[in-house]
Design a protein around this motif. Structure first.
Motif, PDB file in Angstrom:
ATOM      1  N   ARG A 149       0.815  -1.222   0.000  1.00  0.00           N
ATOM      2  CA  ARG A 149       0.000   0.000   0.000  1.00  0.00           C
ATOM      3  C   ARG A 149       0.849   1.273   0.000  1.00  0.00           C
ATOM      4  O   ARG A 149       0.343   2.368  -0.234  1.00  0.00           O
ATOM      5  CB  ARG A 149      -0.936   0.024   1.203  1.00  0.00           C
ATOM      6  CG  ARG A 149      -0.231   0.211   2.541  1.00  0.00           C
ATOM      7  CD  ARG A 149      -1.194   0.487   3.656  1.00  0.00           C
ATOM      8  NE  ARG A 149      -0.499   0.977   4.840  1.00  0.00           N
ATOM      9  CZ  ARG A 149      -1.102   1.539   5.873  1.00  0.00           C
ATOM     10  NH1 ARG A 149      -2.413   1.673   5.877  1.00  0.00           N
ATOM     11  NH2 ARG A 149      -0.405   1.967   6.903  1.00  0.00           N
ATOM     12  N   GLY A 150       2.156   1.142   0.300  1.00  0.00           N
ATOM     13  CA  GLY A 150       3.024   2.314   0.408  1.00  0.00           C
ATOM     14  C   GLY A 150       3.073   2.849   1.816  1.00  0.00           C
ATOM     15  O   GLY A 150       2.130   2.700   2.598  1.00  0.00           O
ATOM     16  N   GLU A 151       4.202   3.459   2.172  1.00  0.00           N
ATOM     17  CA  GLU A 151       4.417   4.020   3.499  1.00  0.00           C
ATOM     18  C   GLU A 151       4.977   5.438   3.338  1.00  0.00           C
ATOM     19  O   GLU A 151       6.192   5.640   3.341  1.00  0.00           O
ATOM     20  CB  GLU A 151       5.387   3.152   4.304  1.00  0.00           C
ATOM     21  CG  GLU A 151       4.865   1.766   4.656  1.00  0.00           C
ATOM     22  CD  GLU A 151       3.786   1.802   5.728  1.00  0.00           C
ATOM     23  OE1 GLU A 151       3.575   2.867   6.344  1.00  0.00           O
ATOM     24  OE2 GLU A 151       3.154   0.752   5.951  1.00  0.00           O
ATOM     25  N   PRO A 152       4.129   6.442   3.194  1.00  0.00           N
ATOM     26  CA  PRO A 152       4.608   7.798   2.886  1.00  0.00           C
ATOM     27  C   PRO A 152       5.477   8.429   3.960  1.00  0.00           C
ATOM     28  O   PRO A 152       6.320   9.272   3.651  1.00  0.00           O
ATOM     29  CB  PRO A 152       3.310   8.584   2.686  1.00  0.00           C
ATOM     30  CG  PRO A 152       2.256   7.790   3.373  1.00  0.00           C
ATOM     31  CD  PRO A 152       2.662   6.363   3.221  1.00  0.00           C
ATOM     32  N   THR A 153       5.318   8.047   5.216  1.00  0.00           N
ATOM     33  CA  THR A 153       6.134   8.636   6.276  1.00  0.00           C
ATOM     34  C   THR A 153       7.387   7.810   6.584  1.00  0.00           C
ATOM     35  O   THR A 153       8.254   8.256   7.318  1.00  0.00           O
ATOM     36  CB  THR A 153       5.322   8.800   7.572  1.00  0.00           C
ATOM     37  OG1 THR A 153       4.912   7.508   8.045  1.00  0.00           O
ATOM     38  CG2 THR A 153       4.092   9.675   7.336  1.00  0.00           C
ATOM     39  N   LYS A 154       7.474   6.624   6.020  1.00  0.00           N
ATOM     40  CA  LYS A 154       8.647   5.760   6.203  1.00  0.00           C
ATOM     41  C   LYS A 154       8.825   4.892   4.948  1.00  0.00           C
ATOM     42  O   LYS A 154       8.675   3.677   5.002  1.00  0.00           O
ATOM     43  CB  LYS A 154       8.527   4.918   7.468  1.00  0.00           C
ATOM     44  CG  LYS A 154       7.149   4.300   7.695  1.00  0.00           C
ATOM     45  CD  LYS A 154       7.078   3.591   9.031  1.00  0.00           C
ATOM     46  CE  LYS A 154       5.679   3.005   9.229  1.00  0.00           C
ATOM     47  NZ  LYS A 154       5.543   2.279  10.502  1.00  0.00           N
ATOM     48  N   PRO A 155       9.147   5.540   3.826  1.00  0.00           N
ATOM     49  CA  PRO A 155       9.234   4.814   2.556  1.00  0.00           C
ATOM     50  C   PRO A 155      10.286   3.712   2.528  1.00  0.00           C
ATOM     51  O   PRO A 155      10.113   2.726   1.815  1.00  0.00           O
ATOM     52  CB  PRO A 155       9.550   5.908   1.539  1.00  0.00           C
ATOM     53  CG  PRO A 155      10.093   7.052   2.343  1.00  0.00           C
ATOM     54  CD  PRO A 155       9.394   6.984   3.656  1.00  0.00           C
TER      55      PRO A 155
END
Length: 252
Positions: A149-155
């Motif tokens: 899903r993606g991790e925008p704050t911890k890519p």
């Protein structure tokens, strides 16, 4: 599922999902090796709670270059063989691209991959070598829904878990002739001791809204999936990624 007299090494097993997995294997008769890095007090507490006998603590920093080889060798020296390896240990560092400086950014990427991917790949290497000597075995790697899903704050975390998934499936093909079967469990956010300490009320509320169950996963639910992939009869599930996220993220 019966794991009587099977030997199991679990990384990051002093608390959370690792602890629940250690408990589940021990309840099914396995001899469990608990790997931890620093928290001796929690590791000793977990060891004391495990049912059965012949469980051991293995303190080792797997992110160090020689750590994985040393850990596998110590385990085999203790038990004589390695039947099941569960790569559960991992780290997560916040590094939102529009908020951090470049030093923090590169630190997050380097250290996340060092633990979440490079250490796991090396544990798979040395673990597989040990299993080949005894006719086969099982490796279960713990990933995350963040890989999809993606991790925008911890890519770096999301990227490391996506790479872990790909590596696991490549190794499932490579190791099948050696009767070594590899599976992956990808949990959503799980109700662990760390979550209870670090989550703000607002963050908790947001997480509860993500799933139609209106709750987070329990560590025992993740452990259940790990035990399935490690069990006799699950051989043809090698290469599988099992989502344990309460339908909070559905991938096609």
């Amino acid at each position: 599922m019966n794991f009587k007299n099977k030997t199991v090494l679990i990384t990051g097993a002093s608390r959370g999902i690792g602890k629940a997995t250690a408990m589940a294997f021990a309840q099914k008769g396995a001899k469990v090796g608990i790997n931890f890095r620093n928290n001796l007090k929690e590791a000793e507490k977990t060891l004391a709670e495990l049912p059965g006998e012949c469980h051991q603590l293995f303190q080792q920093d797997i992110s160090e270059k020689d750590g994985p080889e040393a850990l596998i060798q110590r385990f085999v020296d203790c038990y004589g063989r390695l039947d099941i390896l569960v790569n559960n240990a991992g780290i997560s560092i916040f590094h939102k691209i529009d908020e951090v400086d470049f030093e923090h950014w590169t630190h997050a990427w380097e250290n996340t991959f060092k633990t979440n991917l490079f250490a796991v790949s090396n544990l798979c290497y040395w673990g597989a070598k040990a299993m080949m000597k005894n006719g086969g075995g099982r490796i279960v790697n713990v990933s995350s829904r963040g890989a999809f899903r993606g991790e925008p704050t911890k890519p770096a975390y999301g990227a490391s878990k996506a790479a872990l998934n790909s590596m696991s499936q490549s190794l499932a093909k490579a190791l099948a002739p050696h009767k070594i079967y590899i599976g992956v469990v990808a949990p959503g956010f799980t109700e662990t001791e760390m979550a209870a300490i670090t989550l703000t009320p607002a963050e908790r509320e947001n997480l509860l809204r993500e799933s139609p169950f209106k709750r987070m996963a329990q560590p025992q639910e993740v452990a259940h999936a790990i035990l399935f992939l490690a069990s006799d009869g699950a051989e043809y599930s090698s290469g599988t990624i099992i989502d344990v996220n309460g339908a909070s993220y559905l991938r096609s």
